[in-house]
Design a protein around this motif. Sequence first.
Motif, PDB file in Angstrom:
ATOM      1  N   LEU A 148      59.749   6.564   7.338  1.00 42.37           N
ATOM      2  CA  LEU A 148      60.698   5.457   7.432  1.00 42.37           C
ATOM      3  C   LEU A 148      60.044   4.214   8.013  1.00 42.37           C
ATOM      4  O   LEU A 148      59.191   4.306   8.892  1.00 42.37           O
ATOM      5  N   ASP A 149      60.479   3.055   7.552  1.00 39.74           N
ATOM      6  CA  ASP A 149      60.021   1.767   8.064  1.00 39.74           C
ATOM      7  C   ASP A 149      61.090   1.253   9.021  1.00 39.74           C
ATOM      8  O   ASP A 149      62.156   0.802   8.586  1.00 39.74           O
ATOM      9  N   PHE A 150      60.824   1.324  10.321  1.00 41.34           N
ATOM     10  CA  PHE A 150      61.831   0.944  11.309  1.00 41.34           C
ATOM     11  C   PHE A 150      61.961  -0.564  11.475  1.00 41.34           C
ATOM     12  O   PHE A 150      62.767  -1.021  12.296  1.00 41.34           O
ATOM     13  N   ASP A 151      61.217  -1.338  10.706  1.00 45.93           N
ATOM     14  CA  ASP A 151      61.433  -2.782  10.659  1.00 45.93           C
ATOM     15  C   ASP A 151      62.526  -3.140   9.658  1.00 45.93           C
ATOM     16  O   ASP A 151      62.916  -4.298   9.553  1.00 45.93           O
ATOM     17  N   ARG A 152      62.999  -2.153   8.906  1.00 47.86           N
ATOM     18  CA  ARG A 152      64.077  -2.334   7.937  1.00 47.86           C
ATOM     19  C   ARG A 152      65.257  -1.447   8.345  1.00 47.86           C
ATOM     20  O   ARG A 152      65.092  -0.484   9.089  1.00 47.86           O
ATOM     21  N   PRO A 153      66.481  -1.763   7.867  1.00 42.90           N
ATOM     22  CA  PRO A 153      67.659  -0.987   8.292  1.00 42.90           C
ATOM     23  C   PRO A 153      67.538   0.504   8.006  1.00 42.90           C
ATOM     24  O   PRO A 153      67.042   0.925   6.959  1.00 42.90           O
ATOM     25  N   VAL A 154      68.021   1.289   8.949  1.00 48.20           N
ATOM     26  CA  VAL A 154      68.047   2.746   8.855  1.00 48.20           C
ATOM     27  C   VAL A 154      69.449   3.208   9.241  1.00 48.20           C
ATOM     28  O   VAL A 154      70.057   2.676  10.174  1.00 48.20           O
ATOM     29  N   ALA A 155      69.965   4.183   8.535  1.00 52.18           N
ATOM     30  CA  ALA A 155      71.211   4.839   8.939  1.00 52.18           C
ATOM     31  C   ALA A 155      70.850   6.054   9.784  1.00 52.18           C
ATOM     32  O   ALA A 155      70.163   6.963   9.313  1.00 52.18           O
ATOM     33  N   LEU A 156      71.278   6.051  11.036  1.00 56.99           N
ATOM     34  CA  LEU A 156      71.039   7.150  11.963  1.00 56.99           C
ATOM     35  C   LEU A 156      72.264   8.057  11.958  1.00 56.99           C
ATOM     36  O   LEU A 156      73.347   7.648  12.360  1.00 56.99           O
ATOM     37  N   SER A 157      72.112   9.281  11.481  1.00 50.83           N
ATOM     38  CA  SER A 157      73.226  10.232  11.390  1.00 50.83           C
ATOM     39  C   SER A 157      73.114  11.280  12.488  1.00 50.83           C
ATOM     40  O   SER A 157      72.115  11.993  12.564  1.00 50.83           O
ATOM     41  N   LEU A 158      74.141  11.335  13.322  1.00 53.79           N
ATOM     42  CA  LEU A 158      74.248  12.354  14.366  1.00 53.79           C
ATOM     43  C   LEU A 158      75.563  13.076  14.102  1.00 53.79           C
ATOM     44  O   LEU A 158      76.593  12.795  14.700  1.00 53.79           O
ATOM     45  N   ILE A 159      75.515  14.003  13.159  1.00 54.77           N
ATOM     46  CA  ILE A 159      76.724  14.666  12.672  1.00 54.77           C
ATOM     47  C   ILE A 159      76.928  15.989  13.416  1.00 54.77           C
ATOM     48  O   ILE A 159      76.084  16.883  13.349  1.00 54.77           O
ATOM     49  N   ALA A 160      78.046  16.074  14.149  1.00 48.62           N
ATOM     50  CA  ALA A 160      78.385  17.292  14.897  1.00 48.62           C
ATOM     51  C   ALA A 160      77.238  17.747  15.790  1.00 48.62           C
ATOM     52  O   ALA A 160      76.974  18.940  15.920  1.00 48.62           O
ATOM     53  N   LEU A 161      76.540  16.798  16.398  1.00 54.88           N
ATOM     54  CA  LEU A 161      75.417  17.106  17.285  1.00 54.88           C
ATOM     55  C   LEU A 161      75.779  16.914  18.754  1.00 54.88           C
ATOM     56  O   LEU A 161      75.475  17.772  19.588  1.00 54.88           O
ATOM     57  N   LEU A 162      76.423  15.796  19.073  1.00 53.75           N
ATOM     58  CA  LEU A 162      76.550  15.405  20.471  1.00 53.75           C
ATOM     59  C   LEU A 162      77.524  16.258  21.258  1.00 53.75           C
ATOM     60  O   LEU A 162      77.535  16.190  22.493  1.00 53.75           O
ATOM     61  N   HIS A 163      78.365  17.082  20.601  1.00 54.53           N
ATOM     62  CA  HIS A 163      79.194  17.974  21.409  1.00 54.53           C
ATOM     63  C   HIS A 163      78.375  19.144  21.968  1.00 54.53           C
ATOM     64  O   HIS A 163      78.908  19.964  22.712  1.00 54.53           O
ATOM     65  N   PHE A 164      77.092  19.215  21.632  1.00 55.58           N
ATOM     66  CA  PHE A 164      76.204  20.194  22.255  1.00 55.58           C
ATOM     67  C   PHE A 164      75.390  19.585  23.402  1.00 55.58           C
ATOM     68  O   PHE A 164      74.592  20.274  24.032  1.00 55.58           O
ATOM     69  N   ILE A 165      75.589  18.277  23.658  1.00 55.24           N
ATOM     70  CA  ILE A 165      74.833  17.594  24.709  1.00 55.24           C
ATOM     71  C   ILE A 165      75.826  16.872  25.612  1.00 55.24           C
ATOM     72  O   ILE A 165      76.510  15.936  25.184  1.00 55.24           O
ATOM     73  N   ALA A 166      75.903  17.284  26.859  1.00 57.67           N
ATOM     74  CA  ALA A 166      76.848  16.694  27.799  1.00 57.67           C
ATOM     75  C   ALA A 166      76.374  15.314  28.247  1.00 57.67           C
ATOM     76  O   ALA A 166      75.184  14.987  28.166  1.00 57.67           O
ATOM     77  N   ASP A 167      77.304  14.506  28.741  1.00 55.62           N
ATOM     78  CA  ASP A 167      76.945  13.184  29.239  1.00 55.62           C
ATOM     79  C   ASP A 167      75.902  13.282  30.346  1.00 55.62           C
ATOM     80  O   ASP A 167      74.937  12.507  30.378  1.00 55.62           O
TER      81      ASP A 167
END
Length: 272
Positions: A148-167
Amino acid sequence: MTGTEPAGRRIDTTKPHPARVYDWFLGGKDNYPVDEQLGRRIMAIDSGAPRAARSNRWFMQRATRLLVRESGIRQFLDIGSGIPTEPNLHQIAQATAPDARVVYVDNDPIVLAHAAALLHGTPEGATDYVQADARKPHAILEQAARVLDFDRPVALSLIALLHFIADEDGAHDLVATLVDALAPGSCLVLSAMTADFEPENVRRGIAAYAEGGVTLVARTHAGMGRFFEGLELVDPGIVSVADWRPELAEGESDIGPGPVSLYGGVGRKRAS
């Protein structure tokens, strides 16, 4: 497509794994009896669990269609991708834009075992898999930059992930680090569990997962909103994944009435 790192550990079939339980809910075959046992226990508490799993997959597909067709995004970073289930993100994106580039990230050896065989993309685009822990965003970004070229737009998908990581375990720092690395015009696609709709069912489901050795966190609407601070929310904002942009649905089946206890949203990074 090739994985960039060896699995580093063997598949443990003695304990349930969230990705395999999710696969069982979706009707997949890449799970073990221990995963089915937990899945059936969850269904005894909440018969709508398979509905939530399907709704979550459809949310990912709808969001991907929106970003490819209306926002012109051609790069996707899907962290916590899970066991490949067709149609997967790269298939949705490359159906509209054959030159789309997709990097999947997961740290589960069973995902790696299936990734090479299942994640075939178009010749014009790129589809890759990174074996990495979601809690190490800098390592993910470094490896993903090979595709990926991070100088161009990227869609970051975090699908059903963060409920496994507490604040308190750094969920917000993780998202902030990843979003900070993205160019203006990039988007965050996020779904996570909530207890706002069915508090008792969700509480009992969390307890069942805990007995299986899996920690889950349910977030309120306001808690979900914190992940999108500084981003421009795409209509309709943060809603149940079942209610997010239904006009983008393709090939979805009727899941029947009832709440789906997962929030979903898409936020766009503005020019600084």
